[in-house]
Design an enzyme around this catalytic site. Structure first.
Site, short mmCIF file in Angstrom:
data_model
loop_
_atom_site.label_atom_id
_atom_site.label_comp_id
_atom_site.label_asym_id
_atom_site.label_seq_id
_atom_site.Cartn_x
_atom_site.Cartn_y
_atom_site.Cartn_z
N CYS A 115 30.05 34.43 35.05
CA CYS A 115 30.50 35.72 34.81
C CYS A 115 31.86 35.89 34.72
CB CYS A 115 30.01 36.78 36.07
SG CYS A 115 30.59 38.38 36.04
N TYR A 126 29.36 44.35 25.34
CA TYR A 126 29.07 43.63 26.45
C TYR A 126 27.30 43.69 26.64
CZ TYR A 126 28.27 42.81 31.47
OH TYR A 126 27.72 42.18 32.76
N GLU A 146 30.41 34.30 27.84
CA GLU A 146 31.59 35.31 28.43
C GLU A 146 32.69 34.17 28.81
OE1 GLU A 146 30.30 37.67 31.87
OE2 GLU A 146 28.47 38.40 30.63
N ASP A 152 23.07 34.22 38.26
CA ASP A 152 23.32 34.92 36.87
C ASP A 152 22.65 33.95 35.98
OD1 ASP A 152 24.81 37.00 37.92
OD2 ASP A 152 26.66 35.80 37.82
N TYR A 201 26.13 32.95 30.23
CA TYR A 201 26.90 32.21 31.38
C TYR A 201 26.79 30.72 31.39
CZ TYR A 201 25.54 36.82 33.60
OH TYR A 201 25.24 38.14 33.51
N CYS A 254 31.29 39.16 42.45
CA CYS A 254 31.71 38.03 41.88
C CYS A 254 30.75 36.65 42.03
CB CYS A 254 33.22 37.22 42.32
SG CYS A 254 33.70 35.74 41.99
N CYS A 272 37.70 17.88 41.01
CA CYS A 272 37.88 17.14 39.93
C CYS A 272 38.93 16.22 39.82
CB CYS A 272 37.99 18.17 38.62
SG CYS A 272 38.26 17.59 37.15
#
Length: 218
Positions: A54, A85, A97, A132, A137, A200, A209
């Site tokens: 998202c 959207y 997105e 989501d 996504y 969120c 990472c």
């Protein structure tokens, strides 16, 4: 307009919605920085485009990063021109997105942005991020410069190795040249600055990472 949600697969050209020839209206400037959303940007700045679920929460991750001049949310890697959207969420445009990041390489490197990208979501989930679910996504890195290809692939490989050592599956992040960035509607730009308690859905893996340990940042 109501759209039936497509199963979790990208549409064919025959299935894709027709879209429209003109851009969807959006904001002129960033509500946090005040900088112009579509430019012109100062000389010497570079651009990067990332998709990590998202885009409301994803954009905030990048505008909070020192060295980032402006961010914007939009739709990339699909078939439908100038989608809305609602059309993207139907699954019948093929877009994901994404966040456009305009940054100063003298302050923050592209590799540092890659590290932020990977650590801010779970890139092993395919067509979803957490709760989501949908093709919009999916995780992706969209190259705005040929020089971004090698570091993007190196970061993906390094992070996949780190994740596999912790029991995660393969990284599903797609890496491809950016074709067109379609700016999303005004209401989606800097959504969490306008709505601090807004949704969120981002959630990282908790695995670092390893850029900077074997991958040289420029």
């Amino acid at each position: 307009m109501f759209f039936t949600r497509k199963p979790l697969g990208l549409p064919t050209a025959a299935e894709a919605l027709p879209g429209r020839p003109t851009a969807i209206p959006t904001a002129a400037s960033h509500v946090v920085s005040g900088h112009p959303l579509k430019g012109p940007y100062p000389p010497g700045l570079r651009t990067a485009v990332f998709a990590l679920g998202c885009f409301w929460g994803a954009e905030r991750k990048f505008w909070q990063q020192p060295g980032v001049y402006v961010t914007a949310v939009g739709y990339v890697a699909g078939l439908t021109p100038n989608p809305t959207y609602e059309e993207v969420c139907s699954g019948y445009t093929g877009h994901t997105e994404a966040v456009l990041v305009v940054f100063d390489p003298a302050i923050v490197s592209y590799e540092a942005l890659l590290k932020l990208f990977f650590e801010s979501h779970d890139p092993t989930q395919g067509m979803r991020q957490g709760n989501d679910v949908g093709t919009q996504y999916r995780s992706g890195i969209y190259l705005t410069d040929v020089d971004q290809d090698a570091p993007a692939k190196a970061a993906k490989a390094a992070y996949e190795s780190a994740l596999r050592s912790r029991g995660f599956g393969p990284v599903t992040t797609e890496i491809a040249p950016l074709e067109t960035f379609y700016f999303a509607e005004d209401g989606h730009q800097q959504y969490l600055a306008k709505n601090p308690d807004g949704y969120c859905g981002l959630g990282g893996t908790g695995v670092a990472c390893p850029i900077g340990t074997g991958i040289a940042a420029r």
